[in-house]
Design an enzyme around this catalytic site. Structure first.
Site, PDB file in Angstrom:
ATOM      1  N   TYR A   1     -28.136  -1.312  -8.153  1.00  0.00           N
ATOM      2  CA  TYR A   1     -29.609  -1.413  -8.518  1.00  0.00           C
ATOM      3  C   TYR A   1     -30.156  -2.839  -8.643  1.00  0.00           C
ATOM      4  O   TYR A   1     -29.465  -3.505  -8.844  1.00  0.00           O
ATOM      5  CB  TYR A   1     -29.806  -0.491  -9.629  1.00  0.00           C
ATOM      6  CG  TYR A   1     -29.439  -1.265 -10.915  1.00  0.00           C
ATOM      7  CD1 TYR A   1     -28.456  -1.359 -11.391  1.00  0.00           C
ATOM      8  CD2 TYR A   1     -30.751  -1.878 -11.842  1.00  0.00           C
ATOM      9  CE1 TYR A   1     -27.937  -2.019 -12.528  1.00  0.00           C
ATOM     10  CE2 TYR A   1     -30.290  -2.561 -12.958  1.00  0.00           C
ATOM     11  CZ  TYR A   1     -29.063  -2.666 -13.208  1.00  0.00           C
ATOM     12  OH  TYR A   1     -28.477  -3.245 -14.307  1.00  0.00           O
TER      13      TYR A   1
ATOM     14  N   PHE B   1     -34.684  -8.901 -14.840  1.00  0.00           N
ATOM     15  CA  PHE B   1     -34.178  -9.180 -13.482  1.00  0.00           C
ATOM     16  C   PHE B   1     -32.610  -8.859 -13.653  1.00  0.00           C
ATOM     17  O   PHE B   1     -31.963  -9.616 -14.479  1.00  0.00           O
ATOM     18  CB  PHE B   1     -34.251 -10.370 -12.818  1.00  0.00           C
ATOM     19  CG  PHE B   1     -33.464 -10.739 -11.499  1.00  0.00           C
ATOM     20  CD1 PHE B   1     -33.958 -10.308 -10.132  1.00  0.00           C
ATOM     21  CD2 PHE B   1     -31.908 -11.318 -11.543  1.00  0.00           C
ATOM     22  CE1 PHE B   1     -33.029 -10.506  -9.064  1.00  0.00           C
ATOM     23  CE2 PHE B   1     -31.096 -11.134 -10.573  1.00  0.00           C
ATOM     24  CZ  PHE B   1     -31.578 -10.854  -9.164  1.00  0.00           C
ATOM     25  N   GLU B   2     -32.343  -8.155 -12.718  1.00  0.00           N
ATOM     26  CA  GLU B   2     -30.547  -7.686 -12.800  1.00  0.00           C
ATOM     27  C   GLU B   2     -30.280  -6.988 -11.149  1.00  0.00           C
ATOM     28  O   GLU B   2     -31.311  -6.188 -10.767  1.00  0.00           O
ATOM     29  CB  GLU B   2     -30.310  -6.734 -13.635  1.00  0.00           C
ATOM     30  CG  GLU B   2     -30.081  -7.070 -15.309  1.00  0.00           C
ATOM     31  CD  GLU B   2     -29.636  -5.926 -16.168  1.00  0.00           C
ATOM     32  OE1 GLU B   2     -29.957  -4.673 -15.929  1.00  0.00           O
ATOM     33  OE2 GLU B   2     -29.020  -6.524 -17.042  1.00  0.00           O
ATOM     34  N   ILE B   3     -29.226  -7.467 -10.785  1.00  0.00           N
ATOM     35  CA  ILE B   3     -28.802  -7.005  -9.513  1.00  0.00           C
ATOM     36  C   ILE B   3     -27.420  -6.598  -9.724  1.00  0.00           C
ATOM     37  O   ILE B   3     -26.648  -7.545 -10.061  1.00  0.00           O
ATOM     38  CB  ILE B   3     -28.961  -7.684  -8.311  1.00  0.00           C
ATOM     39  CG1 ILE B   3     -30.257  -7.915  -7.846  1.00  0.00           C
ATOM     40  CG2 ILE B   3     -28.049  -6.852  -7.336  1.00  0.00           C
ATOM     41  CD1 ILE B   3     -30.445  -8.592  -6.686  1.00  0.00           C
TER      42      ILE B   3
ATOM     43  N   HIS C   1     -26.220  -5.935 -22.765  1.00  0.00           N
ATOM     44  CA  HIS C   1     -25.522  -6.106 -21.185  1.00  0.00           C
ATOM     45  C   HIS C   1     -24.833  -7.180 -21.413  1.00  0.00           C
ATOM     46  O   HIS C   1     -23.738  -7.245 -20.602  1.00  0.00           O
ATOM     47  CB  HIS C   1     -26.718  -6.130 -20.092  1.00  0.00           C
ATOM     48  CG  HIS C   1     -27.443  -4.892 -19.940  1.00  0.00           C
ATOM     49  ND1 HIS C   1     -28.262  -4.785 -18.881  1.00  0.00           N
ATOM     50  CD2 HIS C   1     -27.330  -3.749 -20.562  1.00  0.00           C
ATOM     51  CE1 HIS C   1     -28.799  -3.545 -18.869  1.00  0.00           C
ATOM     52  NE2 HIS C   1     -28.255  -2.765 -19.781  1.00  0.00           N
TER      53      HIS C   1
END
Ligand code: GDP
Ligand code: MN
Length: 379
Positions: free
Chosen positions: A152, A265-267, A302
């Site tokens: 995601y 923002f995270e991928i 996280h």
């Protein structure tokens, strides 16, 4: 921060230098954008989508999943459909993943939250913000609409990308065996997480997790012992040799340096969040009550989970993504703000700084951007 520099120089390289012709002949990754939002945030959501589409998704057409704690209204859904080039799904958060869990004394939790409000902890007095942080910490990845995805890319209202992304970051993450990607790391407001690190450290210790090299990114360096000129001072105590086993109790003095990956923002790989290890970590943190009695954000959760469970090689720094949310932004090497005299890997600048820079600084052309540094067509 020096810790990021260490990661990026030793363990991780930019995926692509300059601009490419977007190659859309490759099959897409099993991935989606994930957007948690409220109906009233529609304007900010559209701003974000426009930016994502303009700089990336007009070539790749990745799908979007929108989540909300209430039902999305028709205006929200129709407007979103007008601006997205990929498939779109809308969902409501699952019961039990938002709000107070049944094991907590709601009265105590509410009092805790009120107290944070009185102390002017940022968002501390806002129940819904606590719900959101806990949802993003421990539940979003198991939402039924996300279960079919393996990757995601998190999007929030009111974000801006200002460089073109001319490659598929999901495919690059896979190719390079990465788990978690960030573009900005900042310091957390100390008063939102006074005890988070004690719990995270204890989790690590109790599960006999030895650092794979990332944990250190979150540890405040020990202040050097004060040197004084007292002639009667005793010589330094002999240091234990490195052969001796590390006494876990001795590690208790470790302090959090407040560093975290900014999670708007995270991928990242969903299977990591779904792993037993991550969920054990979340459970432990959750049961401490820190999502209520303090205002733990999903970003430090996280990040500390990554520190405990991952290695620097698992992390990717998207230093080529020009990205901004509210007052913090990241400028890649060819962006105008980077033309200021500054150390080559200083990642974040304030908007004021950027405005100043835009007025009188040199702006690289498309061709120059292609030749130089990281980032593509930043504008
Ligand atoms: P900030 O970036 O830390 O200032 O926090 P935001 O207000 O942007 O919230 C983070 C994310 O959670 C954004 O995507 C918001 O749209 C979303 N969010 C925050 N609170 C709520 C809420 O009560 N309901 C819903 N549906 N989304 C929320
Ligand atoms: Mn936000």
């Amino acid at each position: 921060p020096p810790a990021i520099r260490k990661i990026s120089e030793k363990h991780d390289k930019v995926f692509v230098t300059g601009c490419l012709e977007p190659d859309t002949s490759q099959p897409r990754a099993n991935a989606a954008f994930v957007v948690l939002a409220r109906n009233k945030e529609i304007d900010g959501v559209i701003q974000s989508i426009k930016s994502v589409e303009r700089h990336f998704n007009r070539w790749y057409h990745y799908p979007y999943v929108f989540l909300n704690d209430a039902e999305f209204d028709d205006t929200f859904k129709e407007t979103v459909r007008n601006y997205t080039s990929g498939a779109v799904e809308f969902g409501k958060v699952e019961p039990g993943t938002w709000g107070f869990p049944d094991w907590i004394d709601e009265k105590v939790a509410k009092e805790g939250i009120a107290k944070q409000g009185d102390a002017a902890v940022m968002y501390g007095g806002m129940e819904s913000y606590h719900f959101m942080c806990r949802f993003y910490s421990g539940f979003f990845y198991n939402h039924p609409l996300l279960l079919k995805y393996e990757w995601y890319w998190r999007v929030e209202p009111e974000i801006t990308y200002f460089c073109d992304i001319t490659y598929d970051p999901f495919l690059k993450m896979i190719e390079n065996n990465k788990t978690y990607g960030f573009t900005i790391a900042v310091k957390e407001l100390r008063e939102t997480v006074p005890n988070i690190f004690r719990y995270a450290s204890a989790y690590k210790r109790n599960n006999n997790l030895t650092s794979q090299g990332l944990w250190e990114m979150f540890v405040e360096p020990q202040e050097p012992k004060e040197q004084h000129d007292d002639p009667n001072a005793l010589p330094d105590e002999p240091k234990p040799s490195s052969q001796e086993p590390i006494d876990p109790e001795a590690m208790e003095g470790e302090k959090y340096n407040m560093c975290h990956f900014w999670s708007n923002f995270e991928i990242a790989k969903l299977s990591w969040f779904r792993s037993k290890e991550y969920n054990d970590f979340f459970q432990t943190m959750d049961r401490s009550g820190g999502f209520w009695m303090e205002r733990w954000g999903d970003a430090p959760i996280h990040s500390l989970a990554a520190g405990a469970l991952l290695a620097p090689r698992d992390i990717h720094y998207f230093r080529d993504f020009g990205y901004r949310h509210t007052t913090i932004q990241h400028c890649p090497a060819n962006a105008p703000a980077r033309q200021l005299p500054r150390p080559p890997f200083l990642e974040t600048t304030t908007l004021d700084e950027r405005k100043r820079v835009e007025e009188d600084q040199y702006w690289e052309s498309w061709d120059e951007a292609k030749e130089n540094g990281v980032g593509c067509r930043c504008r």
